[in-house]
Design a protein around this motif. Structure first.
Motif, mmCIF file in Angstrom:
data_model
loop_
_atom_site.group_PDB
_atom_site.id
_atom_site.type_symbol
_atom_site.label_atom_id
_atom_site.label_comp_id
_atom_site.label_asym_id
_atom_site.label_seq_id
_atom_site.Cartn_x
_atom_site.Cartn_y
_atom_site.Cartn_z
ATOM 1 N N GLU A 59 0.858 -1.184 0.000
ATOM 2 C CA GLU A 59 0.000 0.000 0.000
ATOM 3 C C GLU A 59 0.898 1.239 0.000
ATOM 4 O O GLU A 59 1.230 1.770 1.052
ATOM 5 C CB GLU A 59 -0.877 0.039 1.255
ATOM 6 N N PHE A 60 1.308 1.706 -1.172
ATOM 7 C CA PHE A 60 2.265 2.813 -1.129
ATOM 8 C C PHE A 60 2.110 3.773 -2.308
ATOM 9 O O PHE A 60 1.519 3.459 -3.329
ATOM 10 C CB PHE A 60 3.701 2.296 -1.031
ATOM 11 N N ALA A 61 2.661 4.937 -2.074
ATOM 12 C CA ALA A 61 2.644 6.009 -3.066
ATOM 13 C C ALA A 61 3.962 6.751 -2.988
ATOM 14 O O ALA A 61 4.665 6.709 -1.971
ATOM 15 C CB ALA A 61 1.476 6.959 -2.807
ATOM 16 N N GLY A 62 4.298 7.429 -4.054
ATOM 17 C CA GLY A 62 5.557 8.168 -4.065
ATOM 18 C C GLY A 62 5.663 9.025 -5.308
ATOM 19 O O GLY A 62 4.651 9.424 -5.891
ATOM 20 N N GLN A 69 3.579 12.561 -8.889
ATOM 21 C CA GLN A 69 2.994 11.760 -7.818
ATOM 22 C C GLN A 69 2.323 10.534 -8.428
ATOM 23 O O GLN A 69 1.540 10.648 -9.375
ATOM 24 C CB GLN A 69 1.958 12.556 -7.020
ATOM 25 N N VAL A 70 2.622 9.358 -7.875
ATOM 26 C CA VAL A 70 2.007 8.132 -8.370
ATOM 27 C C VAL A 70 1.566 7.260 -7.194
ATOM 28 O O VAL A 70 2.141 7.300 -6.108
ATOM 29 C CB VAL A 70 2.960 7.312 -9.272
ATOM 30 N N ILE A 71 0.514 6.499 -7.452
ATOM 31 C CA ILE A 71 0.035 5.483 -6.526
ATOM 32 C C ILE A 71 0.263 4.148 -7.208
ATOM 33 O O ILE A 71 0.069 4.009 -8.424
ATOM 34 C CB ILE A 71 -1.457 5.672 -6.220
ATOM 35 N N VAL A 72 0.690 3.162 -6.444
ATOM 36 C CA VAL A 72 1.021 1.868 -7.019
ATOM 37 C C VAL A 72 -0.119 0.881 -6.787
ATOM 38 O O VAL A 72 -0.553 0.668 -5.655
ATOM 39 C CB VAL A 72 2.329 1.324 -6.419
ATOM 40 N N ASN A 73 -0.603 0.311 -7.880
ATOM 41 C CA ASN A 73 -1.538 -0.812 -7.805
ATOM 42 C C ASN A 73 -0.682 -2.072 -7.751
ATOM 43 O O ASN A 73 -0.073 -2.438 -8.757
ATOM 44 C CB ASN A 73 -2.454 -0.818 -9.021
ATOM 45 N N ARG A 115 3.210 -0.445 -15.703
ATOM 46 C CA ARG A 115 1.751 -0.606 -15.758
ATOM 47 C C ARG A 115 1.112 -0.571 -14.369
ATOM 48 O O ARG A 115 -0.101 -0.441 -14.249
ATOM 49 C CB ARG A 115 1.389 -1.925 -16.438
ATOM 50 N N ALA A 116 1.933 -0.680 -13.300
ATOM 51 C CA ALA A 116 1.396 -0.703 -11.942
ATOM 52 C C ALA A 116 1.191 0.685 -11.355
ATOM 53 O O ALA A 116 0.558 0.823 -10.308
ATOM 54 C CB ALA A 116 2.316 -1.514 -11.021
ATOM 55 N N ILE A 117 1.725 1.714 -11.998
ATOM 56 C CA ILE A 117 1.620 3.054 -11.418
ATOM 57 C C ILE A 117 0.500 3.840 -12.085
ATOM 58 O O ILE A 117 0.192 3.660 -13.251
ATOM 59 C CB ILE A 117 2.948 3.837 -11.511
ATOM 60 N N THR A 118 -0.097 4.688 -11.278
ATOM 61 C CA THR A 118 -1.137 5.578 -11.796
ATOM 62 C C THR A 118 -1.025 6.916 -11.084
ATOM 63 O O THR A 118 -0.689 6.970 -9.893
ATOM 64 C CB THR A 118 -2.539 4.978 -11.597
#
Length: 311
Positions: A59-62, A69-73, A115-118
């Motif tokens: 559960e992370f973002a960076g 700024q990205v959130i990782v799925n 593909r995991a970042i949004t």
């Protein structure tokens, strides 16, 4: 670089680890916030498919190298099977999870597939960004239940997932929401967030019950308290045993739905919701304090409900 490493049964430690190698199709994420999940607490107490030594954290973002700024799925599916083709890549038979099958976000930096970042629809504060992943679980559960506006809703467990279910149900127009938890501190948080009642045990009858604990006794209660034709959505994974009255399920034409993770659409919806949530139940701690915070929570401490680690 520094990372919180699962090194053996019941043990996590801050260690110096090698810098991540960024492969083809991958991107380096400079971690700003990473949440401790209840599944990780359980996984360290009772090792199973998480194999030490492991940098956990799903559960992370960076930020990327260019500052975005990205959130990782963290759900990595094969993308080619029949299940993925139906849009259900969260239950892909070959799925892997960042922080479980490969190094995760309890570190200063991590390499993940591009593909995991949004990027969120609008830049979020880092507390909200760190809550997108657990919030997506609640969005998915609400969707599975039929997004039942006007429903009488019960939530069992006022941990992070239970409180997220409460907040999603509130935004979805539930007619009344009651939350059950044995900790008064967590019941007080649920009341403050807008629950109509927060009690030790649910009573009465409900259209929908979300079980965010996953013990045999909570699964049994989730079915016993449903109206005929109601639906119980099981998110919790505390135990493998079900322990429910199957005959009562049949005679009441009740439904049980398992809810695992989220679809890409659920993840995007969560990213659009959390910026408006009351997140006073989330605590933030430096990564260097991560071993102490993790161990305290693992040993049963209930405050904060959700801990975020910040490298």
């Amino acid at each position: 670089m520094r990372a919180l490493v699962f090194t053996g049964p019941g043990v996590v430690e801050i260690r110096e680890v090698a810098e991540p190698e960024v492969g083809d199709g991958e991107v380096l994420v400079h971690v700003v916030t990473s949440g401790i999940c209840g599944s990780e607490l359980h996984g360290v107490r009772t090792p199973g498919f998480r194999v030490p030594p492991l940098v956990m954290g799903h559960e992370f973002a960076g930020r990327t190298d260019d500052g975005t700024q990205v959130i990782v799925n963290p759900i990595l599916s094969c993308g080619a099977c029949d299940v993925c083709g139906m849009g259900l890549r969260n239950v892909c038979r070959k799925r892997q999870i960042v922080g479980v099958h490969r190094p995760g976000g309890f570190a200063e930096r991590v390499a993940v597939p591009r593909r995991a970042i949004t990027a969120p629809p609008v830049e979020l504060d880092w507390t909200a960004a760190g809550i997108v992943e657990p919030a997506a679980n609640a969005v998915h559960a609400w969707s599975l239940a039929g997004a039942p506006a006007g429903a009488r809703v019960g939530v069992i467990g006022a941990g992070a997932i239970g409180l997220a279910c409460l907040q999603v149900a509130l935004s979805g127009g539930a007619a009344g929401i009651e939350v059950a938890d044995h900790a008064e501190s967590r019941r007080a948080i649920a009341r403050g967030l807008g629950a109509d009642a927060a009690v030790t045990e649910l009573t009465g009858e409900y259209d929908v019950i979300f079980d965010a604990v996953g013990a045999a006794v909570t699964r049994e209660r989730s079915l016993a308290l449903l109206r005929p034709g109601g639906v119980a959505v099981w998110l919790g994974l505390a135990e493998a045993v079900a322990g429910f009255d199957a005959a009562g399920l049949v005679r009441g034409e009740k439904r049980v739905l398992g809810s695992f993770a989220y679809t890409d659409a659920d993840f995007a919806t969560a990213a659009g919701l959390v910026g408006g949530w009351d997140l006073s139940w989330v605590g933030t701690f430096p990564l260097l304090e991560g071993a102490a915070v993790f161990t305290t929570l693992m040993n049963g401490h209930s405050v904060p409900v959700k801990a975020l680690l910040t490298p």
